[in-house]
Design an enzyme around this catalytic site. Sequence first.
Site, PDB file in Angstrom:
ATOM      1  N   ASN A  14       0.847  -1.200   0.000  1.00  0.00           N
ATOM      2  CA  ASN A  14       0.000   0.000   0.000  1.00  0.00           C
ATOM      3  C   ASN A  14       0.877   1.242   0.000  1.00  0.00           C
ATOM      4  O   ASN A  14       1.948   1.266   0.600  1.00  0.00           O
ATOM      5  CB  ASN A  14      -0.884  -0.004   1.260  1.00  0.00           C
ATOM      6  CG  ASN A  14      -1.796   1.207   1.329  1.00  0.00           C
ATOM      7  OD1 ASN A  14      -2.474   1.554   0.358  1.00  0.00           O
ATOM      8  ND2 ASN A  14      -1.833   1.867   2.478  1.00  0.00           N
ATOM      9  N   ASP A  44      -3.225   1.110   7.631  1.00  0.00           N
ATOM     10  CA  ASP A  44      -1.880   1.611   7.300  1.00  0.00           C
ATOM     11  C   ASP A  44      -0.800   1.016   8.204  1.00  0.00           C
ATOM     12  O   ASP A  44       0.163   1.690   8.575  1.00  0.00           O
ATOM     13  CB  ASP A  44      -1.847   3.151   7.332  1.00  0.00           C
ATOM     14  CG  ASP A  44      -2.828   3.753   6.337  1.00  0.00           C
ATOM     15  OD1 ASP A  44      -2.982   3.186   5.245  1.00  0.00           O
ATOM     16  OD2 ASP A  44      -3.454   4.777   6.654  1.00  0.00           O
ATOM     17  N   SER A  65       5.214   6.611   2.079  1.00  0.00           N
ATOM     18  CA  SER A  65       5.711   5.299   2.492  1.00  0.00           C
ATOM     19  C   SER A  65       5.012   4.209   1.691  1.00  0.00           C
ATOM     20  O   SER A  65       3.844   4.358   1.312  1.00  0.00           O
ATOM     21  CB  SER A  65       5.403   5.042   3.971  1.00  0.00           C
ATOM     22  OG  SER A  65       5.910   6.061   4.796  1.00  0.00           O
ATOM     23  N   HIS A  95       1.148   5.184   1.118  1.00  0.00           N
ATOM     24  CA  HIS A  95       0.530   6.093   2.090  1.00  0.00           C
ATOM     25  C   HIS A  95       1.308   7.411   2.131  1.00  0.00           C
ATOM     26  O   HIS A  95       2.538   7.398   2.248  1.00  0.00           O
ATOM     27  CB  HIS A  95       0.509   5.447   3.480  1.00  0.00           C
ATOM     28  CG  HIS A  95      -0.218   6.286   4.465  1.00  0.00           C
ATOM     29  ND1 HIS A  95      -1.596   6.403   4.468  1.00  0.00           N
ATOM     30  CD2 HIS A  95       0.220   7.094   5.464  1.00  0.00           C
ATOM     31  CE1 HIS A  95      -1.964   7.230   5.430  1.00  0.00           C
ATOM     32  NE2 HIS A  95      -0.875   7.675   6.049  1.00  0.00           N
TER      33      HIS A  95
HETATM   34  C1  GRF Z   1      -1.790   8.835  -2.886  1.00  0.00           C
HETATM   35  O1  GRF Z   1      -1.420   9.998  -2.231  1.00  0.00           O
HETATM   36  C2  GRF Z   1      -1.542   7.647  -2.008  1.00  0.00           C
HETATM   37  O2  GRF Z   1      -0.476   7.813  -1.123  1.00  0.00           O
HETATM   38  C3  GRF Z   1      -2.829   7.550  -1.247  1.00  0.00           C
HETATM   39  O3  GRF Z   1      -3.823   7.918  -2.154  1.00  0.00           O
HETATM   40  C4  GRF Z   1      -3.275   8.756  -3.159  1.00  0.00           C
HETATM   41  C5  GRF Z   1      -3.583   8.127  -4.483  1.00  0.00           C
HETATM   42  O4  GRF Z   1      -3.371   8.960  -5.554  1.00  0.00           O
HETATM   43  N1  GRF Z   1      -2.999   6.233  -0.693  1.00  0.00           N
HETATM   44  P1  GRF Z   1      -3.632   8.450  -7.038  1.00  0.00           P
HETATM   45  O5  GRF Z   1      -5.070   7.926  -7.110  1.00  0.00           O
HETATM   46  O6  GRF Z   1      -2.622   7.390  -7.359  1.00  0.00           O
HETATM   47  O7  GRF Z   1      -3.478   9.674  -7.886  1.00  0.00           O
END
Ligand code: GRF
Length: 221
Positions: free
Chosen positions: A111, A149, A140, A113
């Site tokens: 994932n 998370d 991360s 984050h």
């Molecule tokens: C990113 O900031 C990621 O860290 C979080 O959600 C956002 C996704 O952005 N989990 P995208 O849909 O890839 O543009």
Amino acid sequence: MKQDDLKAAVLISGTGSNLRALINAVQNDGLKLNIVRVVSNRKAAPGIGHAKNAGIPVSVISHTDFPDRQSHDAAVAEVLEQSQAELVILAGYMRILGEDFANKYAGRMINLHPSLLPLYKGLDTYNRVLKAGDRETGSSIHFVTAGLDSGPVISQIRIPVLPDDDAASLSARLGPMEHKLVVATVELFCNREVNYDHGSVLYRGRKIGKPLQLTHDGTFI
Ligand code: GRF
């Protein structure tokens, strides 16, 4: 795309800019990744367009069509099984996955984050960073375990917080860095350099005590 390229499924809910970064890296930079399926839990997720443009099969599995989390998770798992994905990448997938699902994919699911985990799990990370007066933040990538998370952190990229920053400017600066991080980290998986072992990250066969740090010029330290 070659036979032994790593097969991955990417799960999204929204913009899909990280998905797009992965697709670009496959198409333009020779990333040895075969994105076998994209799953979105939102019918209107703009990221679906990136997958379609690249000819990647898409499954829209809307959580609103299911009575509970378990049945939705089961439908997603069924699609993932059919796709034969070796790695599941949660790239902006805004659904908490149940314990059974997390356990089923332990060590095979990562994932992204937008914080320096373990700081600021959950939502609204940028405002929380600003409120705390932190001098830096980042993104991360971690193995997914049951719990929000949580799970061992594989890699991070850092940016400074500037005096005039607000949530929008932080997000705009971190986005491109996060794209670098997802591509570089997935490349480690493609090269079979990263593994999961009983709650720890193995990098080139050795347990790492802290997350790998990606410099802005693209090197892990
Ligand atoms: C990113 O900031 C990621 O860290 C979080 O959600 C956002 C996704 O952005 N989990 P995208 O849909 O890839 O543009």
